[in-house]
Design an enzyme around this catalytic site. Structure first.
Site, PDB file in Angstrom:
ATOM      1  N   TYR A 141      72.765-110.525  85.683  1.00  0.00           N
ATOM      2  CA  TYR A 141      73.886-110.158  86.541  1.00  0.00           C
ATOM      3  C   TYR A 141      75.063-111.114  86.371  1.00  0.00           C
ATOM      4  O   TYR A 141      76.216-110.732  86.554  1.00  0.00           O
ATOM      5  CB  TYR A 141      73.464-110.175  88.015  1.00  0.00           C
ATOM      6  CG  TYR A 141      72.554-109.048  88.434  1.00  0.00           C
ATOM      7  CD1 TYR A 141      72.134-108.073  87.536  1.00  0.00           C
ATOM      8  CD2 TYR A 141      72.097-108.949  89.739  1.00  0.00           C
ATOM      9  CE1 TYR A 141      71.295-107.048  87.924  1.00  0.00           C
ATOM     10  CE2 TYR A 141      71.257-107.927  90.143  1.00  0.00           C
ATOM     11  CZ  TYR A 141      70.854-106.982  89.227  1.00  0.00           C
ATOM     12  OH  TYR A 141      70.031-105.961  89.615  1.00  0.00           O
ATOM     13  N   LYS A 188      58.495-111.621  83.221  1.00  0.00           N
ATOM     14  CA  LYS A 188      58.140-110.773  82.082  1.00  0.00           C
ATOM     15  C   LYS A 188      57.929-111.695  80.878  1.00  0.00           C
ATOM     16  O   LYS A 188      58.576-111.568  79.826  1.00  0.00           O
ATOM     17  CB  LYS A 188      59.245-109.745  81.820  1.00  0.00           C
ATOM     18  CG  LYS A 188      58.832-108.600  80.886  1.00  0.00           C
ATOM     19  CD  LYS A 188      57.734-107.723  81.467  1.00  0.00           C
ATOM     20  CE  LYS A 188      57.439-106.547  80.525  1.00  0.00           C
ATOM     21  NZ  LYS A 188      56.252-105.791  80.956  1.00  0.00           N
ATOM     22  N   ASP A 220      56.320-105.372  86.044  1.00  0.00           N
ATOM     23  CA  ASP A 220      55.879-103.986  86.161  1.00  0.00           C
ATOM     24  C   ASP A 220      54.608-103.882  87.000  1.00  0.00           C
ATOM     25  O   ASP A 220      54.469-102.980  87.829  1.00  0.00           O
ATOM     26  CB  ASP A 220      55.690-103.343  84.781  1.00  0.00           C
ATOM     27  CG  ASP A 220      55.066-104.280  83.764  1.00  0.00           C
ATOM     28  OD1 ASP A 220      54.785-105.445  84.092  1.00  0.00           O
ATOM     29  OD2 ASP A 220      54.863-103.839  82.612  1.00  0.00           O
ATOM     30  N   ASP A 244      66.116-108.343  92.882  1.00  0.00           N
ATOM     31  CA  ASP A 244      66.942-107.269  93.422  1.00  0.00           C
ATOM     32  C   ASP A 244      66.137-105.981  93.506  1.00  0.00           C
ATOM     33  O   ASP A 244      66.088-105.309  94.548  1.00  0.00           O
ATOM     34  CB  ASP A 244      68.169-107.088  92.536  1.00  0.00           C
ATOM     35  CG  ASP A 244      69.160-106.071  93.083  1.00  0.00           C
ATOM     36  OD1 ASP A 244      69.042-105.689  94.262  1.00  0.00           O
ATOM     37  OD2 ASP A 244      70.061-105.663  92.323  1.00  0.00           O
ATOM     38  N   ASP A 248      64.232-104.301  97.090  1.00  0.00           N
ATOM     39  CA  ASP A 248      64.596-102.965  97.548  1.00  0.00           C
ATOM     40  C   ASP A 248      63.369-102.059  97.598  1.00  0.00           C
ATOM     41  O   ASP A 248      63.218-101.251  98.524  1.00  0.00           O
ATOM     42  CB  ASP A 248      65.656-102.354  96.632  1.00  0.00           C
ATOM     43  CG  ASP A 248      67.051-102.875  96.936  1.00  0.00           C
ATOM     44  OD1 ASP A 248      67.204-103.594  97.945  1.00  0.00           O
ATOM     45  OD2 ASP A 248      67.981-102.584  96.179  1.00  0.00           O
TER      46      ASP A 248
END
Length: 371
Positions: A141, A188, A220, A244, A248
């Site tokens: 980001y 990851k 994942d 993020d 959510d």
């Protein structure tokens, strides 16, 4: 206590829900003899409309010179196009950077009265209580962004330093020591070099906290585990983009994103906000859930050591659920709206557990006491 609070309501339903947070804080100030001074400023799409910038200098200067920031929501469909030169989200990213905010802390704890409102089974979400520590200052980001001259190739750099990882990791381990003494690093590392750096740094720091168990999940798998067995988590530590997305996703556990708040902290500044978006489709309809904004106000009180006051806010929220004073996202047959929920909680604070003043018919037609 005297506090000067910058209020950045933003776009869409932001002003409506933040108004309820201000009502709550005003009630707390009256009952507990504090003085909270609110100063409003533009951010996001409304700031672009009025100034051309998603974060005007006047807004930034206000935030730099106040004790805390109470933030609403940003976003407008007219800026959600590839052609947009300035986007509302740029205002929030710049604000985080300018205030030195590097850790977003988001508690996930469903309310007993709403367990059956979640799309997940009660036996999966009952007794869930964990917190997500999301790094804010690095990652994709924040990295450099590039698009080729012909618009056919784009790139976003993905970068982290050991220092960025270290400072939030210490916060996460200290939080785990106060809780159930377990940290889960989500990364990851089988693919990303940045994730491998995260693992090395977090493992090394973990040795300094021998009373805290450390485990690892690929992102994942973590996304699946949040839905299958969320009780396994205590403190989740992760980088910017993963945090993020996962935070959510975790809102499903609590029944609605309108129920979750967060704080973003730095060395000297803090920003408090609901996690939901601007939801422009229901702007001005008095149906947006204000609970997350009210809980953000409670987190603000806790941040400044006003734990008794924060507890009173949490009690007010519980009472609202107990009396079914909720918006339609939690009950399709509810007669109550954004303002009525905010009125109920602020009146609960003012009335010190006396709910005799509250009459459903009066509240429904907008006759309740308003702070």
């Amino acid at each position: 206590m005297d506090l000067k609070i910058a209020v950045l309501s933003g776009d869409g339903i932001g002003p409506e829900v933040i108004l309820q947070a201000k009502k709550t804080l005003t009630a707390i100030a009256v009952v507990y003899d504090h003085e909270f001074v609110f100063e409003d400023a533009y951010v996001g799409a409304i700031a672009i409309d009025k100034t051309g910038s998603a974060l005007p200098n006047q807004t930034l200067n206000l935030c730099l010179n106040t004790d805390a920031v109470l933030f609403g929501a940003i976003g407008d469909p007219k800026y959600d196009t590839p052609e947009a030169k300035v986007r509302p989200e740029q205002g929030l990213l710049k604000l985080r950077n300018e205030l030195g905010l590097f850790a977003n802390i988001r508690p996930i704890k469903p309310y007993n009265a709403l367990l059956d409102s979640s799309p997940l089974k009660r036996e999966i979400i009952e007794d869930v209580d964990f917190v997500i520590y999301r790094e804010l200052s690095g990652g994709v980001y924040i990295g450099d962004k590039h698009i080729s001259d012909d618009g056919t190739i784009a790139s976003d750099s993905y970068e982290y330093s050991e220092e960025q990882i270290s400072r939030i990791t210490h916060l996460a381990f200290k939080e785990a020591q106060r809780r159930r003494k377990k940290v889960t690093l989500v990364d990851k590392a089988n693919v990303l070099e940045t994730s491998r750096l995260w693992r090395r740094v977090v493992q090394k720091i973990g040795e300094s906290y021998p009373d805290v168990a450390l485990n690892f999940l690929y992102v994942d798998n973590a996304a699946k585990q949040l839905m299958l067995n969320p009780r396994q988590f205590d403190v989740i530590l992760t980088e910017n983009m993963f945090g993020d997305i996962l935070s959510d996703e975790a809102s499903v556990i609590a029944s609605s994103s309108g129920l979750l708040a967060s704080v973003s902290i730095g060395n000297n500044k803090a920003l408090f906000e609901p996690i939901h978006g601007s939801y422009p489709e229901v702007k001005g309809k008095n149906i947006a859930n204000p609970i997350a904004s009210i809980l953000a106000a409670a987190m603000l009180l806790e941040h400044f050591g006003l734990h008794t006051e924060a507890k009173k806010v949490y009690e007010g929220v519980e009472k609202a659920f107990e009396h079914k004073i909720v918006t339609v996202d939690l009950s399709s047959i509810s007669k109550f709206g954004t303002n009525e929920v905010g009125d109920f909680i602020s009146n609960f604070i003012l009335s010190k557990d006396d709910l005799l003043y509250f009459n459903n018919d009066n509240v429904h037609i907008g006759q309740s006491t308003i702070v």
